[in-house]
Design a protein around this motif. Sequence first.
Motif, short mmCIF file in Angstrom:
data_model
loop_
_atom_site.label_atom_id
_atom_site.label_comp_id
_atom_site.label_asym_id
_atom_site.label_seq_id
_atom_site.Cartn_x
_atom_site.Cartn_y
_atom_site.Cartn_z
N GLY A 104 0.53 -1.13 0.15
CA GLY A 104 -0.49 0.19 -0.17
C GLY A 104 0.90 1.23 0.28
O GLY A 104 0.69 2.26 -0.31
N ILE A 105 1.48 1.07 1.05
CA ILE A 105 2.76 1.73 0.19
C ILE A 105 3.78 2.27 -0.45
O ILE A 105 4.15 3.54 -0.61
CB ILE A 105 3.72 2.63 1.84
N GLU A 106 4.17 1.58 -0.48
CA GLU A 106 4.59 1.15 -1.90
C GLU A 106 3.30 1.54 -3.60
O GLU A 106 4.45 2.85 -4.05
CB GLU A 106 5.31 -0.26 -2.59
N ASN A 107 2.70 2.01 -3.35
CA ASN A 107 1.17 2.43 -4.43
C ASN A 107 1.27 4.24 -4.23
O ASN A 107 1.08 5.03 -5.11
CB ASN A 107 0.31 1.25 -4.38
N ASP A 108 1.21 4.21 -2.80
CA ASP A 108 0.84 5.40 -2.73
C ASP A 108 2.07 6.55 -2.92
O ASP A 108 1.58 7.84 -3.66
CB ASP A 108 0.43 5.40 -1.44
N LEU A 109 2.98 6.01 -2.78
CA LEU A 109 4.20 6.98 -2.91
C LEU A 109 5.05 6.84 -4.61
O LEU A 109 5.94 8.22 -4.82
CB LEU A 109 5.22 7.02 -1.81
N SER A 110 4.81 5.63 -4.96
CA SER A 110 5.37 5.48 -6.04
C SER A 110 4.42 6.26 -7.25
O SER A 110 3.63 6.50 -7.31
CB SER A 110 5.90 3.91 -6.99
N ARG A 111 5.24 7.11 -8.22
CA ARG A 111 4.59 8.29 -9.26
C ARG A 111 5.62 8.68 -9.56
O ARG A 111 7.13 8.49 -9.97
CB ARG A 111 4.22 9.09 -7.98
N GLU A 112 4.85 9.99 -10.05
CA GLU A 112 5.51 10.34 -11.42
C GLU A 112 5.36 11.71 -11.80
O GLU A 112 4.65 12.75 -11.25
CB GLU A 112 4.89 10.10 -13.31
N GLU A 113 6.02 12.95 -11.03
CA GLU A 113 6.53 13.86 -10.61
C GLU A 113 6.87 14.56 -11.73
O GLU A 113 8.58 15.57 -11.66
CB GLU A 113 6.89 14.59 -8.78
N GLY A 114 6.61 15.00 -12.39
CA GLY A 114 7.07 16.36 -13.58
C GLY A 114 8.31 15.11 -14.44
O GLY A 114 7.16 14.21 -14.98
N ASP A 115 8.68 15.65 -14.50
CA ASP A 115 10.46 14.52 -15.53
C ASP A 115 10.64 13.19 -14.89
O ASP A 115 11.97 12.65 -14.83
CB ASP A 115 11.41 15.31 -16.06
N LEU A 116 10.44 13.33 -13.34
CA LEU A 116 10.77 12.27 -12.04
C LEU A 116 10.11 11.25 -11.83
O LEU A 116 8.64 11.68 -11.66
CB LEU A 116 11.04 13.20 -11.16
N LYS A 117 10.58 10.16 -12.71
CA LYS A 117 9.99 8.81 -12.31
C LYS A 117 9.95 8.32 -10.54
O LYS A 117 11.36 8.23 -10.68
CB LYS A 117 10.17 7.52 -12.99
N VAL A 118 9.47 7.82 -9.68
CA VAL A 118 9.50 7.47 -8.36
C VAL A 118 9.17 5.73 -8.12
O VAL A 118 7.64 6.26 -8.47
CB VAL A 118 9.05 8.46 -7.33
N ARG A 119 9.63 5.34 -7.70
CA ARG A 119 9.57 3.82 -7.51
C ARG A 119 10.13 3.57 -6.10
O ARG A 119 11.01 3.66 -5.49
CB ARG A 119 9.75 3.06 -8.49
N VAL A 120 9.01 2.91 -5.25
CA VAL A 120 9.12 2.86 -3.75
C VAL A 120 9.48 1.22 -3.44
O VAL A 120 8.26 0.92 -4.24
CB VAL A 120 8.25 3.68 -2.39
N TYR A 121 10.41 0.59 -2.90
CA TYR A 121 10.79 -0.69 -2.96
C TYR A 121 10.79 -1.36 -1.58
O TYR A 121 11.63 -0.97 -0.69
CB TYR A 121 11.51 -1.56 -3.86
N ILE A 122 10.08 -1.74 -0.53
CA ILE A 122 9.92 -2.48 0.53
C ILE A 122 10.07 -4.03 0.51
O ILE A 122 9.52 -4.38 0.13
CB ILE A 122 8.86 -2.05 1.32
N ARG A 123 11.05 -4.18 1.80
CA ARG A 123 11.46 -5.10 1.12
C ARG A 123 11.80 -5.93 2.39
O ARG A 123 12.52 -5.53 3.01
CB ARG A 123 12.74 -5.63 -0.33
N PRO A 124 11.92 -7.13 3.21
CA PRO A 124 10.79 -7.94 2.13
C PRO A 124 9.65 -8.48 2.64
O PRO A 124 9.31 -7.02 3.53
CB PRO A 124 11.80 -9.51 3.26
#
Length: 255
Positions: free
Chosen positions: A235-255
Amino acid sequence: MLTVERLEQLIKKGQQVLNTKDSQSSFLFDTDQYVNSQEFKLWKLQVIQYLQDNLSNDNQYLISFSNDLRSHSKKSVMAGIKILESLLEDANLGLLKQPKAEQTIDPIALLYKLFDRFHLVARQLRSRHGNRDTIDIKDEYDVQDVLHTLLLLDFDDIRAEEWTPSHAGSSSRMDFLLRDFKIVIEVKKTRSSLTVKELGEQLIVDIERYQSHPNCEILLCFVYDPDGYVRNPRGIENDLSREEGDLKVRVYIRP
């Protein structure tokens, strides 16, 4: 891919060139011994381009054809045809080694795999023969050290600890910059004293900071959570992964 059909076409074209005559008369040489120079050049270019596309640069057929056909004499054309006929014979026998295709790196796929297996590596580091000293990952600096070691397996240019642009009156250091791919990796490690809300706020600040960084087009936030403090990681990954202008953001929480 080198094919028998195309080689046969090029041999046939060479035989056609062999039957042409030099249209320019000259007292310097017997024109009957030379083929049409324009037809010769076009055929030679076709053959060399085809061989370069389908054979390695050190292949002797390619080298011989390029070196031997220096003039538009009939003798030179016949030598070229002989080379192609030999090449065709080897192709029919399956003796030719095709050049290896260049492999392109998919950095995101490599990093995703690394993040997925990071915990396995961390566990393995704690299990050594003869009760030898181990590496126990206790904080973010430990995560950075291990991650840096793993990055060296697939990436050549890894910039660590570079300054980020100022945000809210202060600047900080990024964890890793893969400059060739314009990827920045930020590392976090959960702990009992760090709430999920605080973690999210830290990531949001990181995202805002990198929007103006000239060498960052992709921001990967790797959160190492070995003790499972984050109850809803996807859920947090989906909420914070985004595209802000020209910046692509991906969040990975493991394990």
